[in-house]
Write a protein that holds these residues in place. Structure first.
Motif, PDB file in Angstrom:
ATOM      1  N   ARG A 153      -7.647  10.636  -3.767  1.00  0.00           N
ATOM      2  CA  ARG A 153      -7.376  10.800  -4.611  1.00  0.00           C
ATOM      3  C   ARG A 153      -7.431  11.745  -5.427  1.00  0.00           C
ATOM      4  O   ARG A 153      -7.459  12.947  -5.710  1.00  0.00           O
ATOM      5  CB  ARG A 153      -5.260  10.514  -4.659  1.00  0.00           C
ATOM      6  CG  ARG A 153      -4.741  11.432  -5.400  1.00  0.00           C
ATOM      7  CD  ARG A 153      -3.812  12.050  -4.916  1.00  0.00           C
ATOM      8  NE  ARG A 153      -3.264  12.092  -3.750  1.00  0.00           N
ATOM      9  CZ  ARG A 153      -1.563  12.184  -3.294  1.00  0.00           C
ATOM     10  NH1 ARG A 153      -1.549  13.138  -4.450  1.00  0.00           N
ATOM     11  NH2 ARG A 153      -1.390  12.110  -1.986  1.00  0.00           N
TER      12      ARG A 153
ATOM     13  N   GLN B 280       1.689  18.528  -9.848  1.00  0.00           N
ATOM     14  CA  GLN B 280       0.359  17.363  -9.769  1.00  0.00           C
ATOM     15  C   GLN B 280       0.065  17.957 -11.395  1.00  0.00           C
ATOM     16  O   GLN B 280       0.207  17.033 -12.834  1.00  0.00           O
ATOM     17  CB  GLN B 280      -0.505  17.150  -8.844  1.00  0.00           C
ATOM     18  CG  GLN B 280      -0.027  16.503  -7.803  1.00  0.00           C
ATOM     19  CD  GLN B 280      -0.739  15.703  -7.519  1.00  0.00           C
ATOM     20  OE1 GLN B 280      -0.641  14.766  -8.634  1.00  0.00           O
ATOM     21  NE2 GLN B 280      -0.277  15.463  -6.039  1.00  0.00           N
TER      22      GLN B 280
ATOM     23  N   VAL C 295       1.195  -0.906   0.148  1.00  0.00           N
ATOM     24  CA  VAL C 295       0.009   0.223  -0.140  1.00  0.00           C
ATOM     25  C   VAL C 295       1.296   1.764   0.412  1.00  0.00           C
ATOM     26  O   VAL C 295       0.501   2.181  -0.925  1.00  0.00           O
ATOM     27  CB  VAL C 295      -0.863  -0.001   0.918  1.00  0.00           C
ATOM     28  CG1 VAL C 295      -1.618   1.247   1.364  1.00  0.00           C
ATOM     29  CG2 VAL C 295      -1.788  -1.284   1.521  1.00  0.00           C
TER      30      VAL C 295
ATOM     31  N   TYR D 258      -3.470   3.863 -10.347  1.00  0.00           N
ATOM     32  CA  TYR D 258      -4.974   2.524 -10.138  1.00  0.00           C
ATOM     33  C   TYR D 258      -5.755   3.063 -11.027  1.00  0.00           C
ATOM     34  O   TYR D 258      -6.140   1.815 -11.487  1.00  0.00           O
ATOM     35  CB  TYR D 258      -5.845   3.388  -8.842  1.00  0.00           C
ATOM     36  CG  TYR D 258      -4.672   3.075  -7.856  1.00  0.00           C
ATOM     37  CD1 TYR D 258      -4.783   2.546  -7.004  1.00  0.00           C
ATOM     38  CD2 TYR D 258      -4.671   5.450  -7.012  1.00  0.00           C
ATOM     39  CE1 TYR D 258      -4.257   2.662  -5.712  1.00  0.00           C
ATOM     40  CE2 TYR D 258      -4.154   4.635  -6.166  1.00  0.00           C
ATOM     41  CZ  TYR D 258      -3.870   3.507  -4.780  1.00  0.00           C
ATOM     42  OH  TYR D 258      -3.534   3.621  -3.976  1.00  0.00           O
ATOM     43  N   GLU D 259      -5.784   3.694 -12.081  1.00  0.00           N
ATOM     44  CA  GLU D 259      -6.096   3.712 -13.261  1.00  0.00           C
ATOM     45  C   GLU D 259      -4.975   2.638 -14.875  1.00  0.00           C
ATOM     46  O   GLU D 259      -5.494   1.998 -15.053  1.00  0.00           O
ATOM     47  CB  GLU D 259      -6.172   4.923 -14.219  1.00  0.00           C
ATOM     48  CG  GLU D 259      -7.490   5.342 -13.316  1.00  0.00           C
ATOM     49  CD  GLU D 259      -8.686   4.849 -13.408  1.00  0.00           C
ATOM     50  OE1 GLU D 259      -9.481   4.471 -14.236  1.00  0.00           O
ATOM     51  OE2 GLU D 259      -9.720   5.169 -12.909  1.00  0.00           O
TER      52      GLU D 259
ATOM     53  N   ILE E 107      -7.015   1.477   1.151  1.00  0.00           N
ATOM     54  CA  ILE E 107      -6.534   1.370  -0.148  1.00  0.00           C
ATOM     55  C   ILE E 107      -7.795   2.201  -1.331  1.00  0.00           C
ATOM     56  O   ILE E 107      -6.925   2.996  -1.853  1.00  0.00           O
ATOM     57  CB  ILE E 107      -5.971   0.557  -0.953  1.00  0.00           C
ATOM     58  CG1 ILE E 107      -4.878   1.886  -1.749  1.00  0.00           C
ATOM     59  CG2 ILE E 107      -6.479  -0.178  -1.712  1.00  0.00           C
ATOM     60  CD1 ILE E 107      -3.700   0.683  -2.655  1.00  0.00           C
TER      61      ILE E 107
ATOM     62  N   GLU F  66       1.996   6.829  -6.554  1.00  0.00           N
ATOM     63  CA  GLU F  66       0.271   7.533  -6.521  1.00  0.00           C
ATOM     64  C   GLU F  66       1.338   8.837  -6.628  1.00  0.00           C
ATOM     65  O   GLU F  66       0.428  10.277  -6.718  1.00  0.00           O
ATOM     66  CB  GLU F  66      -0.352   7.136  -5.518  1.00  0.00           C
ATOM     67  CG  GLU F  66      -2.338   7.882  -5.646  1.00  0.00           C
ATOM     68  CD  GLU F  66      -2.907   8.325  -4.810  1.00  0.00           C
ATOM     69  OE1 GLU F  66      -3.482   8.294  -4.642  1.00  0.00           O
ATOM     70  OE2 GLU F  66      -2.749   7.894  -3.533  1.00  0.00           O
ATOM     71  N   LYS F  67       1.925   9.554  -5.848  1.00  0.00           N
ATOM     72  CA  LYS F  67       2.123  10.871  -5.625  1.00  0.00           C
ATOM     73  C   LYS F  67       2.732  11.405  -7.150  1.00  0.00           C
ATOM     74  O   LYS F  67       2.583  12.507  -7.422  1.00  0.00           O
ATOM     75  CB  LYS F  67       3.097  10.449  -4.442  1.00  0.00           C
ATOM     76  CG  LYS F  67       2.937  10.950  -3.419  1.00  0.00           C
ATOM     77  CD  LYS F  67       4.138  11.073  -2.532  1.00  0.00           C
ATOM     78  CE  LYS F  67       3.818  10.911  -0.687  1.00  0.00           C
ATOM     79  NZ  LYS F  67       4.333  10.427   0.881  1.00  0.00           N
TER      80      LYS F  67
ATOM     81  N   LEU G 181      -7.346  15.568  -7.603  1.00  0.00           N
ATOM     82  CA  LEU G 181      -7.241  16.109  -8.762  1.00  0.00           C
ATOM     83  C   LEU G 181      -8.439  16.099  -9.556  1.00  0.00           C
ATOM     84  O   LEU G 181      -8.374  17.131 -10.686  1.00  0.00           O
ATOM     85  CB  LEU G 181      -6.079  14.931  -9.631  1.00  0.00           C
ATOM     86  CG  LEU G 181      -5.082  14.117  -8.387  1.00  0.00           C
ATOM     87  CD1 LEU G 181      -4.889  13.063  -8.944  1.00  0.00           C
ATOM     88  CD2 LEU G 181      -4.318  15.479  -9.231  1.00  0.00           C
TER      89      LEU G 181
ATOM     90  N   ALA H  88      -0.187   9.962 -10.540  1.00  0.00           N
ATOM     91  CA  ALA H  88      -1.558   9.941 -10.042  1.00  0.00           C
ATOM     92  C   ALA H  88      -2.979   9.061 -10.738  1.00  0.00           C
ATOM     93  O   ALA H  88      -3.326   8.439 -10.206  1.00  0.00           O
ATOM     94  CB  ALA H  88      -2.136  11.430 -10.049  1.00  0.00           C
TER      95      ALA H  88
ATOM     96  N   LEU I 279       2.200   1.614  -3.559  1.00  0.00           N
ATOM     97  CA  LEU I 279       1.281   2.365  -4.382  1.00  0.00           C
ATOM     98  C   LEU I 279       1.233   3.758  -4.462  1.00  0.00           C
ATOM     99  O   LEU I 279       0.889   4.636  -4.996  1.00  0.00           O
ATOM    100  CB  LEU I 279      -0.047   1.322  -4.472  1.00  0.00           C
ATOM    101  CG  LEU I 279      -0.046  -0.084  -4.635  1.00  0.00           C
ATOM    102  CD1 LEU I 279      -1.220  -0.883  -5.126  1.00  0.00           C
ATOM    103  CD2 LEU I 279       0.146   0.245  -7.290  1.00  0.00           C
ATOM    104  N   GLU I 280       1.178   4.163  -3.205  1.00  0.00           N
ATOM    105  CA  GLU I 280       1.178   5.764  -2.256  1.00  0.00           C
ATOM    106  C   GLU I 280       1.874   6.215  -2.631  1.00  0.00           C
ATOM    107  O   GLU I 280       2.062   7.098  -3.692  1.00  0.00           O
ATOM    108  CB  GLU I 280       0.910   5.561  -0.984  1.00  0.00           C
ATOM    109  CG  GLU I 280      -0.901   5.397  -0.572  1.00  0.00           C
ATOM    110  CD  GLU I 280      -1.277   5.211   1.017  1.00  0.00           C
ATOM    111  OE1 GLU I 280      -2.417   5.058   1.466  1.00  0.00           O
ATOM    112  OE2 GLU I 280       0.104   5.124   1.759  1.00  0.00           O
TER     113      GLU I 280
END
Lengths: 279, 236
Positions: free
Chosen positions: B25, B166, A4, A18-19, B18, A11-12, B29, A15, A7-8
């Protein structure tokens, strides 16, 4: 190991991880249920295959390598240009501050070449390689006196520096997934802008051509006085930033275009650089 | 006061698994990436909270991309105020070419400031109060010396902040500004000492310009800013 957390972390910087991993949330949940049941030792394997899937085709590593080799090509173009200019007797006025300035810029471009080669090798990829002879700084006869006429040499230098600034700017978005590489690219980007500023001042001086209207910043579109380099300045006359027309805030068109430098795409830059590369 | 409307929306009582985290998140975004107009829309109705900006722990830059944009806005406010003062009372015998160049730079910094103000709309921090008591505006050395500090600092600030952004759109905007700051920095340095545009004070052995974290930058800038800036919510 904590999947986890990993992944985080990703993700930072990405973004959409997950997709990428799986657009369907249910399937994601399934994966984590699965992950919690398998032995810890098996997790790296599962993780590896998951990322391969996620980044397989348009993977981050490939894109970054492409950006870095693109940058390396430009740095070679600049480095050999200054190296040859500095080594040509009588080109740069002896005893003038120009000698030191050109040497400084040459040394930076060489440092950029070396840094980018190391970075690409570090990714396990092969850096592009050029020799001085592979470049034609007359651009197939467009600038026949590039190494015999000092103002022409500086005019081409300005085109290279302003192109370099625009090239790095255009690639920043492709590096958001690799913060370290992005920062390094930005740290090169601003050095190219410093060079451009100085070269423009050199061209303004009488010995450098006396292009009196030239400023350290780019005014409107092609302000270089050299129509042959129009593609270098294409779009620099843009007045709209983030949906805001800067002139509507009370600024002149000149100030509005000077205050914001514009990017070029990789294809646009390659078309410019290609004029100076022997086929 | 935090800019609560652009923070990730809390999902009540689903724990911190998660899937929830990713949803939070993503929703952030979705808002942050919606573009500048979108930000302005979302921010509507937040005005009441703005009044408390300048109390307690100082002006809160906010979090996420908005925080970074406000950070840039703060630095542009500082630069714009400085050059406005320089042009308002030019140092003795300022040559015409220096007046023209410094006027250009003033206009660029004002354009940057006004752009951020317009783009951030109601998410913008208020106007900062500057403290230029250490600058002697009648002295060329003092003015150009300060300009050098501000320009080099600005370049290093954008260089260090890029990786904290971002949105690719905002990153490009920052890129469009930082190279202009670098052009300024080189010119100011050359005015002070010809040929110092990119010397070893600012460029390292690898040919790299400096990159500083917001914390480092604000520590250096704070002595010129009366208003306390709270950067504690910025991404790092």
């Amino acid at each position: 190991m904590n999947i986890v957390n990993i992944l985080e972390e990703i993700e930072k910087v990405d973004a959409e991880v997950y997709e990428r991993l799986n657009p369907r949330r249910a399937a994601m949940k399934q994966f984590f249920n699965f992950g919690s049941k398998v032995a810890v030792a098996a997790v790296p394997l599962a993780l590896g295959s998951m990322f391969k899937k996620a980044y397989g085709q348009t993977g981050t590593a490939v894109a970054v390598e492409e950006v870095l080799n693109f940058a390396l090509t430009l740095e070679y173009l600049e480095y050999y240009f200054y190296q040859q200019g500095a080594a040509t007797a009588g080109l740069i006025p002896a005893g003038s501050p120009a000698v030191g300035a050109i040497n400084t810029i040459r040394d930076h471009e060489q440092a950029h070449v070396n840094l980018l080669k190391t970075a690409i090798t570090g990714l396990g990829k092969t850096p592009v390689s050029f020799t001085a002879g592979q470049f034609d700084y007359t651009a197939k006869g467009t600038f026949p006196t590039v190494f015999s006429n000092y103002p022409t040499f500086l005019a081409v230098a300005q085109a290279f520096e302003d192109t370099g600034v625009r090239a790095y700017k255009g690639q920043a978005g492709n590096l958001v997934g690799t913060p370290g590489v992005l920062q390094t690219a930005l740290q090169i980007h601003s050095v190219e802008a410093r060079h451009a500023s100085h070269i423009r001042q050199m061209r303004k001086a009488p010995a450098g051509g006396g292009v009196s209207a030239l400023k350290p910043w780019i005014t409107g579109a092609n302000d270089s006085g050299v129509p042959q380099v129009d593609p270098v300045y294409k779009g620099e006359d843009n007045l709209i930033q983030g949906g805001v027309n800067i002139t509507s805030l009370g600024f002149s068109s000149n100030a509005a275009t000077e205050a914001f430098d514009e990017p070029l795409t990789m294809a646009e830059v390659n078309a410019i650089a290609g004029l100076f590369i022997r086929k | 006061m935090k800019n609560s409307l652009i923070e990730p929306q809390e999902i009540p009582s689903q724990g911190n698994d998660i899937l929830t985290a990713s949803f939070k998140r993503r929703s952030f975004l979705q808002y942050a990436g919606a573009g500048l107009a979108g930000v302005a829309l979302i921010a509507a109705g937040c005005k009441k909270e703005q009044v408390s900006h300048d109390m307690g722990e100082g002006v809160d830059l906010g979090s996420g991309d908005i925080g970074i944009l406000n950070y840039a806005y703060a630095l542009e406010q500082l630069e714009a105020a400085f050059y406005a003062a320089v042009i308002q009372s030019p140092y003795a015998n300022m040559p015409a070419n220096e007046l023209a160049l410094l006027t250009d730079i003033r206009d660029h910094e004002l354009a940057h400031r006004e752009f951020f103000k317009a783009a951030l709309s109601s998410k913008a921090i208020p106007a900062l109060e500057v403290n230029f008591s250490s600058i002697n505006f009648s002295s060329r050395d003092s003015v150009l010396g300060t300009a050098k500090v501000f320009e080099d600092l600005g370049v290093s600030a954008y260089n260090g902040a890029g990786k904290l952004i971002q949105s690719k759109e905002y990153l490009l905007l920052a890129g469009k500004i930082v190279s202009v700051e670098a052009r300024h920095a080189a010119l100011i340095r050359d005015l002070l000492e010809n040929g110092s545009f990119a010397n070893s004070e600012v460029i390292d052995m690898n040919g790299l310009d400096k990159a500083r974290t917001p914390k480092e930058v604000l520590t250096m800038a704070q002595s010129f800013i009366k208003t306390t800036i709270n950067a504690s919510s910025l991404p790092s």
